[in-house]
Scaffold this active site. Structure first.
Site, PDB file in Angstrom:
ATOM      1  N   GLY A 186      70.563  -7.674  45.472  1.00 39.99           N
ATOM      2  CA  GLY A 186      70.745  -6.257  45.789  1.00 39.99           C
ATOM      3  C   GLY A 186      72.140  -5.935  46.273  1.00 39.99           C
ATOM      4  N   SER A 187      72.728  -4.856  45.798  1.00 40.97           N
ATOM      5  CA  SER A 187      74.119  -4.552  46.149  1.00 40.97           C
ATOM      6  C   SER A 187      74.423  -3.094  45.835  1.00 40.97           C
ATOM      7  CB  SER A 187      75.064  -5.479  45.384  1.00 40.97           C
ATOM      8  OG  SER A 187      74.783  -5.422  43.992  1.00 40.97           O
TER       9      SER A 187
END
Length: 245
Positions: A186-187
């Site tokens: 996730g980013s």
């Protein structure tokens, strides 16, 4: 296709899956054997799925003066803010949040020359945190379009992602939609553009790296044909002022 940055992690996942699978057949009870086999297959399948690297072709009308999404995900913010880094003036920031299920390969938003490239270590706030753009681990790239317009885009690590990889350097000449790196798990990706850029994207919109057009750069004498149904700058979602700036 599989992203080359994932080869090592895929090899580790395959090794663990093999160990679990072999161990499962040494266990007599299906009460244990079944979950072990599911975990082995599921873990390897998710790893391969996460590091997928599909081919992407930018729309023909965006190749010269278009700006495409640098990442897959959902646009969570479009705000006005001051950008002292590289743009050195007022800007509009488009923030794209990537969930673990999105393609995490990143692409250059427009053609031009990379004039600024730097990596900054930092914290690991959740990617949608207002201060993540300033405090989290990130890479920052300043691009000058042939028209002279400057763009700034950032790979930003989240609470889970702690590994940013890229292959851009100052002086590189890049093309619209060119693959340049990945943020694992996730980013977030931020794109900052000057007010002169004509945006055609809305908050809440899902975008795809290299194919979704976010806006157009105004160039002298350019006669662009807008895609049917594409919102103009005046019909895109209202731009808010960032409370973090």
């Amino acid at each position: 296709m599989v992203a080359r940055e994932g080869y090592t992690i895929i090899a580790v996942a395959a090794g663990l899956a093999l160990v679990l699978a072999v161990g499962a057949f040494w266990v007599e009870s299906w009460l244990w054997r079944g979950p072990m086999l599911v975990l082995a297959a599921g873990g390897l399948a998710f790893t391969l799925y996460f590091f997928r690297d599909p081919e992407r072709t930018p729309p023909s009308d965006a190749l010269e003066a278009g700006i495409v999404a640098p990442a897959d995900g959902r646009v969570v913010e479009i705000v006005n803010e001051d950008a002292p880094l590289y743009l050195d003036g007022p800007a509009r920031r488009i923030s794209i949040f990537l969930s673990p299920l999105d393609v995490h390969v990143n692409r250059v938003p427009a053609r031009g020359v990379i004039e600024h490239a730097t990596y900054r270590p930092g914290d690991y706030l959740v990617a949608w945190h207002p201060k993540a753009s300033e405090k989290n681990e990130r890479s920052e790239f300043g691009l000058r379009h042939p028209s002279g317009t400057k763009l700034l885009f950032k790979q930003i690590a989240g609470a889970v992602a702690r590994r940013i990889e890229y292959d851009l350097q100052e002086g590189d000449t890049v093309e619209t939609g060119q693959r340049f790196g990945i943020v694992k798990f996730g980013s977030r990706m931020d794109l900052l553009v000057p007010p002169s850029v004509e945006l055609c994207v809305k908050e809440g919109q899902s975008v795809r790296a290299g194919t979704t057009v976010l806006g157009h750069i105004r160039t002298p004498g350019a006669d662009r044909a807008r895609p049917p149904g594409a919102p103009s700058a005046s019909t895109a979602s209202p731009v808010r002022r960032s409370s973090a700036s």
